[in-house]
Design a protein around this motif. Sequence first.
Motif, PDB file in Angstrom:
ATOM      1  N   LEU A 112       0.816  -1.219   0.000  1.00 44.71           N
ATOM      2  CA  LEU A 112       0.000   0.000   0.000  1.00 44.71           C
ATOM      3  C   LEU A 112       0.848   1.267   0.000  1.00 44.71           C
ATOM      4  CD1 LEU A 112      -2.704  -1.031   2.643  1.00 44.71           C
ATOM      5  CD2 LEU A 112      -2.881  -1.125   0.155  1.00 44.71           C
ATOM      6  N   THR A 113       2.150   1.143  -0.240  1.00 42.54           N
ATOM      7  CA  THR A 113       3.020   2.324  -0.218  1.00 42.54           C
ATOM      8  C   THR A 113       2.758   3.264  -1.387  1.00 42.54           C
ATOM      9  OG1 THR A 113       4.710   1.007  -1.359  1.00 42.54           O
ATOM     10  CG2 THR A 113       4.859   1.172   1.046  1.00 42.54           C
ATOM     11  N   ARG A 114       2.035   2.793  -2.409  1.00 35.40           N
ATOM     12  CA  ARG A 114       1.706   3.639  -3.565  1.00 35.40           C
ATOM     13  C   ARG A 114       0.197   3.864  -3.664  1.00 35.40           C
ATOM     14  NH1 ARG A 114       4.664   1.543  -8.854  1.00 35.40           N
ATOM     15  NH2 ARG A 114       3.838   3.561  -9.538  1.00 35.40           N
ATOM     16  N   MET A 115      -0.497   3.758  -2.557  1.00 33.20           N
ATOM     17  CA  MET A 115      -1.946   3.930  -2.553  1.00 33.20           C
ATOM     18  C   MET A 115      -2.319   5.352  -2.981  1.00 33.20           C
ATOM     19  SD  MET A 115      -5.047   3.000  -2.030  1.00 33.20           S
ATOM     20  CE  MET A 115      -4.799   1.366  -1.352  1.00 33.20           C
ATOM     21  N   GLY A 116      -3.241   5.436  -3.943  1.00 28.35           N
ATOM     22  CA  GLY A 116      -3.718   6.718  -4.430  1.00 28.35           C
ATOM     23  C   GLY A 116      -5.186   6.917  -4.124  1.00 28.35           C
ATOM     24  N   LYS A 117      -5.714   8.065  -4.513  1.00 32.25           N
ATOM     25  CA  LYS A 117      -7.113   8.386  -4.224  1.00 32.25           C
ATOM     26  C   LYS A 117      -8.064   7.453  -4.969  1.00 32.25           C
ATOM     27  CE  LYS A 117      -8.284  12.669  -4.411  1.00 32.25           C
ATOM     28  NZ  LYS A 117      -8.417  14.069  -4.873  1.00 32.25           N
ATOM     29  N   SER A 118      -7.736   7.111  -6.220  1.00 30.89           N
ATOM     30  CA  SER A 118      -8.630   6.253  -6.996  1.00 30.89           C
ATOM     31  C   SER A 118      -8.686   4.844  -6.431  1.00 30.89           C
ATOM     32  CB  SER A 118      -8.186   6.216  -8.462  1.00 30.89           C
ATOM     33  OG  SER A 118      -6.856   5.708  -8.575  1.00 30.89           O
ATOM     34  N   GLY A 119      -7.521   4.291  -6.065  1.00 29.72           N
ATOM     35  CA  GLY A 119      -7.510   2.958  -5.468  1.00 29.72           C
ATOM     36  C   GLY A 119      -8.210   2.931  -4.129  1.00 29.72           C
ATOM     37  N   LEU A 120      -8.018   3.974  -3.330  1.00 30.74           N
ATOM     38  CA  LEU A 120      -8.699   4.058  -2.033  1.00 30.74           C
ATOM     39  C   LEU A 120     -10.201   4.170  -2.221  1.00 30.74           C
ATOM     40  CD1 LEU A 120      -8.665   4.390   1.029  1.00 30.74           C
ATOM     41  CD2 LEU A 120      -8.227   6.829   0.689  1.00 30.74           C
ATOM     42  N   HIS A 121     -10.623   4.980  -3.185  1.00 28.95           N
ATOM     43  CA  HIS A 121     -12.057   5.115  -3.452  1.00 28.95           C
ATOM     44  C   HIS A 121     -12.665   3.783  -3.874  1.00 28.95           C
ATOM     45  CE1 HIS A 121     -15.842   6.743  -4.959  1.00 28.95           C
ATOM     46  NE2 HIS A 121     -15.618   6.102  -6.089  1.00 28.95           N
ATOM     47  N   HIS A 122     -11.930   3.003  -4.660  1.00 31.05           N
ATOM     48  CA  HIS A 122     -12.436   1.696  -5.113  1.00 31.05           C
ATOM     49  C   HIS A 122     -12.627   0.753  -3.927  1.00 31.05           C
ATOM     50  CE1 HIS A 122     -13.067  -1.707  -7.770  1.00 31.05           C
ATOM     51  NE2 HIS A 122     -12.156  -2.370  -7.096  1.00 31.05           N
ATOM     52  N   ILE A 123     -11.673   0.725  -3.000  1.00 33.82           N
ATOM     53  CA  ILE A 123     -11.778  -0.166  -1.843  1.00 33.82           C
ATOM     54  C   ILE A 123     -12.955   0.238  -0.959  1.00 33.82           C
ATOM     55  CG2 ILE A 123     -10.618  -0.916   0.272  1.00 33.82           C
ATOM     56  CD1 ILE A 123      -7.977  -0.694  -1.218  1.00 33.82           C
TER      57      ILE A 123
END
Length: 263
Positions: free
Chosen positions: A138-149
């Motif tokens: 998760l060191t490269r977690m972005g807003k889009s990936g977070l929104h998807h989760i």
Amino acid sequence: MPFQRKRSALVLGEEDVEFLQKLAASRTEPYSKVKRAKLLLAYARGESISSIARNERTNRPLVERCVDKALAGGIMTALRDLPRSGRPPVITDEDKAWVIHLACCQPSVYGYAAERWTLAQLARHIRAQAVANGHPSLTRMGKSGLHHILARAEIKAHKTAYYLERRDSEFEEKMAQVLVVYKEVQPAREGGEQGRHPVLSYDEKPGLQAIANVAPDLAPVSGKYVAWGRDHEYQRHGTLSLLAGIDLYDGHVLGLVRDRHRS
């Protein structure tokens, strides 16, 4: 000795030829389908695998796979990609569970001044704390990936939904008393009898904003306004208190509007 094919000939009907020609000339279909349509048409005309690969600027194995699929299952099978297992997921279920746990906690727990998470702030916190908490993926977690989760978990950590907590310890007793009164009134109403004393069901709404429009409303106009138009500016006239009661015997409504709310 002339060259002889080891594979069977691809026999196409008129409809199949017309369909493949239309697909090969398409500019909107996926490139892979257009390319395979050209390969199948060339093989059906009698061209060799090598010449097809050379003319279409591709390799022999690709042409062979496309032709073999058409011979085994038809042209529609050759045009489709078989389902693949895909790349194994980088973000595991444990990583997602940790992200959801963070979203369900207030930022103040982790030393932030904000009352609610924003996607950007939560993503920054995840990137900063991922390795220390055993989630290096998760060191490269972005807003889009977070929104998807969070969307998959149906969690909106940036919003606040209000609820009413029952703080009255005598709520159950008071509720039973009110229900008994309604139950006593019901036989009298059904029999057309009036009780010795009026019974009123009363409620109040203090602090109502009294506002007025500063411009007239605009009626709906076809092609321009699909609903009533109202000027966003308004004029304040202070607050009012709405006091209302209903006679449970005859249904008469008693309504009062006052500037002040006093018992």
